[in-house]
Design a protein around this motif. Structure first.
Motif, PDB file in Angstrom:
ATOM      1  N   ALA A   1       1.347   2.681  -8.042  1.00 27.88           N
ATOM      2  CA  ALA A   1       2.685   3.133  -7.667  1.00 27.88           C
ATOM      3  C   ALA A   1       2.677   3.724  -6.266  1.00 27.88           C
ATOM      4  CB  ALA A   1       3.201   4.151  -8.672  1.00 27.88           C
ATOM      5  N   TYR A   2       1.635   4.464  -5.923  1.00 32.79           N
ATOM      6  CA  TYR A   2       1.561   5.054  -4.586  1.00 32.79           C
ATOM      7  C   TYR A   2       1.540   3.961  -3.513  1.00 32.79           C
ATOM      8  CZ  TYR A   2       0.289   9.554  -6.727  1.00 32.79           C
ATOM      9  OH  TYR A   2       0.276  10.735  -7.452  1.00 32.79           O
ATOM     10  N   LEU A   3       0.754   2.915  -3.752  1.00 31.25           N
ATOM     11  CA  LEU A   3       0.669   1.838  -2.761  1.00 31.25           C
ATOM     12  C   LEU A   3       1.983   1.077  -2.665  1.00 31.25           C
ATOM     13  CD1 LEU A   3      -2.940   0.496  -3.418  1.00 31.25           C
ATOM     14  CD2 LEU A   3      -2.180   2.293  -1.854  1.00 31.25           C
ATOM     15  N   ALA A   4       2.677   0.935  -3.774  1.00 35.14           N
ATOM     16  CA  ALA A   4       3.993   0.294  -3.745  1.00 35.14           C
ATOM     17  C   ALA A   4       4.998   1.157  -2.985  1.00 35.14           C
ATOM     18  CB  ALA A   4       4.482   0.024  -5.166  1.00 35.14           C
ATOM     19  N   ILE A   5       4.913   2.468  -3.132  1.00 38.79           N
ATOM     20  CA  ILE A   5       5.779   3.369  -2.367  1.00 38.79           C
ATOM     21  C   ILE A   5       5.509   3.201  -0.878  1.00 38.79           C
ATOM     22  CG2 ILE A   5       6.221   5.803  -1.849  1.00 38.79           C
ATOM     23  CD1 ILE A   5       5.675   6.349  -4.864  1.00 38.79           C
ATOM     24  N   ARG A   6       4.240   3.137  -0.506  1.00 41.90           N
ATOM     25  CA  ARG A   6       3.897   2.908   0.907  1.00 41.90           C
ATOM     26  C   ARG A   6       4.548   1.626   1.422  1.00 41.90           C
ATOM     27  NH1 ARG A   6      -2.148   1.398   1.786  1.00 41.90           N
ATOM     28  NH2 ARG A   6      -2.610   3.634   1.704  1.00 41.90           N
ATOM     29  N   GLU A   7       4.438   0.562   0.647  1.00 38.35           N
ATOM     30  CA  GLU A   7       5.008  -0.718   1.053  1.00 38.35           C
ATOM     31  C   GLU A   7       6.523  -0.643   1.192  1.00 38.35           C
ATOM     32  OE1 GLU A   7       5.262  -5.361  -0.578  1.00 38.35           O
ATOM     33  OE2 GLU A   7       3.848  -3.934  -1.483  1.00 38.35           O
ATOM     34  N   ALA A   8       7.171   0.006   0.238  1.00 36.79           N
ATOM     35  CA  ALA A   8       8.630   0.087   0.256  1.00 36.79           C
ATOM     36  C   ALA A   8       9.133   0.921   1.426  1.00 36.79           C
ATOM     37  CB  ALA A   8       9.143   0.660  -1.062  1.00 36.79           C
ATOM     38  N   VAL A   9       8.499   2.055   1.679  1.00 32.13           N
ATOM     39  CA  VAL A   9       8.949   2.915   2.768  1.00 32.13           C
ATOM     40  C   VAL A   9       8.742   2.238   4.115  1.00 32.13           C
ATOM     41  CG1 VAL A   9       8.505   5.098   3.966  1.00 32.13           C
ATOM     42  CG2 VAL A   9       8.667   5.048   1.481  1.00 32.13           C
ATOM     43  N   ALA A  10       7.603   1.578   4.295  1.00 23.60           N
ATOM     44  CA  ALA A  10       7.356   0.879   5.556  1.00 23.60           C
ATOM     45  C   ALA A  10       8.389  -0.224   5.794  1.00 23.60           C
ATOM     46  CB  ALA A  10       5.947   0.289   5.560  1.00 23.60           C
ATOM     47  N   ALA A  11       8.715  -0.971   4.753  1.00 23.34           N
ATOM     48  CA  ALA A  11       9.667  -2.068   4.891  1.00 23.34           C
ATOM     49  C   ALA A  11      11.082  -1.564   5.127  1.00 23.34           C
ATOM     50  CB  ALA A  11       9.628  -2.948   3.650  1.00 23.34           C
TER      51      ALA A  11
ATOM     52  N   LEU B   1      12.295   0.520   7.032  1.00 26.83           N
ATOM     53  CA  LEU B   1      12.663   0.800   8.413  1.00 26.83           C
ATOM     54  C   LEU B   1      13.177  -0.442   9.132  1.00 26.83           C
ATOM     55  CD1 LEU B   1       9.621   3.087   9.172  1.00 26.83           C
ATOM     56  CD2 LEU B   1      11.960   3.803   8.749  1.00 26.83           C
ATOM     57  N   ASP B   2      12.920  -1.613   8.572  1.00 27.49           N
ATOM     58  CA  ASP B   2      13.393  -2.861   9.184  1.00 27.49           C
ATOM     59  C   ASP B   2      14.356  -3.634   8.289  1.00 27.49           C
ATOM     60  OD1 ASP B   2      11.811  -2.672  11.613  1.00 27.49           O
ATOM     61  OD2 ASP B   2      10.077  -3.060  10.357  1.00 27.49           O
ATOM     62  N   ASN B   3      14.335  -3.401   6.988  1.00 27.22           N
ATOM     63  CA  ASN B   3      15.187  -4.136   6.055  1.00 27.22           C
ATOM     64  C   ASN B   3      16.627  -3.635   6.095  1.00 27.22           C
ATOM     65  OD1 ASN B   3      13.144  -5.755   5.099  1.00 27.22           O
ATOM     66  ND2 ASN B   3      12.835  -4.621   3.198  1.00 27.22           N
ATOM     67  N   ASP B   4      17.552  -4.549   5.795  1.00 22.63           N
ATOM     68  CA  ASP B   4      18.899  -4.081   5.482  1.00 22.63           C
ATOM     69  C   ASP B   4      18.935  -3.704   3.997  1.00 22.63           C
ATOM     70  OD1 ASP B   4      19.281  -6.428   3.943  1.00 22.63           O
ATOM     71  OD2 ASP B   4      20.299  -7.469   5.575  1.00 22.63           O
TER      72      ASP B   4
ATOM     73  N   GLU C   1      18.032  -6.507   1.413  1.00 20.91           N
ATOM     74  CA  GLU C   1      16.599  -6.826   1.443  1.00 20.91           C
ATOM     75  C   GLU C   1      15.786  -5.734   0.762  1.00 20.91           C
ATOM     76  OE1 GLU C   1      16.285  -9.350   5.640  1.00 20.91           O
ATOM     77  OE2 GLU C   1      16.324  -7.155   5.671  1.00 20.91           O
ATOM     78  N   GLN C   2      16.178  -4.491   1.002  1.00 21.69           N
ATOM     79  CA  GLN C   2      15.426  -3.393   0.410  1.00 21.69           C
ATOM     80  C   GLN C   2      15.627  -3.327  -1.097  1.00 21.69           C
ATOM     81  OE1 GLN C   2      13.287  -1.878   2.214  1.00 21.69           O
ATOM     82  NE2 GLN C   2      12.583  -0.241   0.869  1.00 21.69           N
ATOM     83  N   LEU C   3      16.830  -3.597  -1.562  1.00 17.91           N
ATOM     84  CA  LEU C   3      17.071  -3.623  -3.004  1.00 17.91           C
ATOM     85  C   LEU C   3      16.238  -4.699  -3.687  1.00 17.91           C
ATOM     86  CD1 LEU C   3      20.935  -3.055  -3.093  1.00 17.91           C
ATOM     87  CD2 LEU C   3      19.160  -1.432  -3.778  1.00 17.91           C
ATOM     88  N   LYS C   4      16.129  -5.853  -3.055  1.00 23.67           N
ATOM     89  CA  LYS C   4      15.305  -6.932  -3.621  1.00 23.67           C
ATOM     90  C   LYS C   4      13.839  -6.531  -3.655  1.00 23.67           C
ATOM     91  CE  LYS C   4      18.254 -10.899  -2.430  1.00 23.67           C
ATOM     92  NZ  LYS C   4      19.444 -10.132  -2.003  1.00 23.67           N
TER      93      LYS C   4
END
Length: 256
Positions: free
Chosen positions: A202-212, A214-217, A220-223
């Motif tokens: 879960a921590y690594l998934a949080i890292r991925e989501a937060v990084a993305a 900053l560029d996603n609309d 895209e972020q909901l998906k």
């Protein structure tokens, strides 16, 4: 593993990497960059959290200006040595805490700021020192700093190259927390243990989501959230978390 410029050890699922050139304020030379990269890219599966800190009074003073090889071709040094090191931190298979025990300057500041969480002693400071010697911030600084504190503050840090005390860095949102010096070591240890006992996936998934984010609309972020949550929902840690909640006990996460 044997190292010359860092100390590295694992205890209770926590890997501690200590930058160990205190005589030069832990300045980064080619060997240190290679050893940091090697340590973080060869972690055994039992590592659930990594703490990076410095020996002596400094965290890291940045590039070792006496490192003749680096001075010959700065672009090649950044591409061939810094980029692998920074990716080793950013892509580490366990959450990374930068425990900034003293001054973090130049590339040393940016090594800290690319970690998942930055905890600093109140006596520490962060300096984008590059313009003092006619250079541009590198080692990911122009990526990490504006994202954390906005363009106006990032430009001020980079143009004036003045130290930002840890407490102000925390107030700005550049780092997570500034602790009184007397509470720093215990505070870092407590947070490291908390992460080591937590749901690593879960921590690594949080890292991925937060990084993305900053560029996603938004769409895209909901998906992305749906994909990551679908994956997390199939994990043993999710099942354990729900079971522990229903049984009113502390969960025993396995990291899987």
């Amino acid at each position: 593993m044997n190292f010359e410029t860092i100390k590295f050890g694992i205890n209770g699922g926590i890997a501690t990497l200590i930058l160990n050139r205190p005589q030069v304020m832990n300045a980064l030379n080619g060997r240190m960059r290679a050893e940091i990269t090697r340590a973080l890219t060869t972690l055994p599966p039992e590592v659930r959290c990594v703490v990076i800190t410095g020996s002596g009074k400094a965290f890291c003073s940045g590039q070792d200006l006496t490192d003749a090889g680096a001075a010959l071709d700065l672009e090649a040094t950044l591409r061939d040595e810094y980029e692998p090191m920074l990716h080793a931190v950013r892509d580490c298979p366990a959450p990374v805490i930068a425990a900034v025990n003293g001054v973090a300057a130049g590339a040393g500041a940016n090594l800290a700021l690319i970690a998942d969480v930055v905890i600093a002693a109140e006596s520490a400071s962060f300096i984008q020192a590059f313009s003092r010697i006619g250079l541009v911030p590198d080692a990911g600084g122009t990526w990490a700093v504006p994202r954390a504190i906005g363009a106006a503050r990032a430009m001020g840090m980079m143009l004036f190259a003045e130290p930002v005390p840890a407490r102000l860095a925390a107030d700005w949102g550049l780092i997570w927390q500034a602790l009184p010096d007397g509470e720093f070591a215990e505070g870092v240890a407590t947070r490291a243990l908390q992460l080591a006992e937590g749901p690593t996936g879960a921590y690594l998934a949080i890292r991925e989501a937060v990084a993305a984010s900053l560029d996603n609309d938004l769409d895209e972020q909901l998906k992305l959230e749906a994909r990551l949550q679908g994956r997390a929902g199939q994990s043993n840690d999710f099942r354990e978390g729900v079971t522990a909640f229903l049984e009113k006990r502390k969960p025993r996460f396995s990291g899987r």
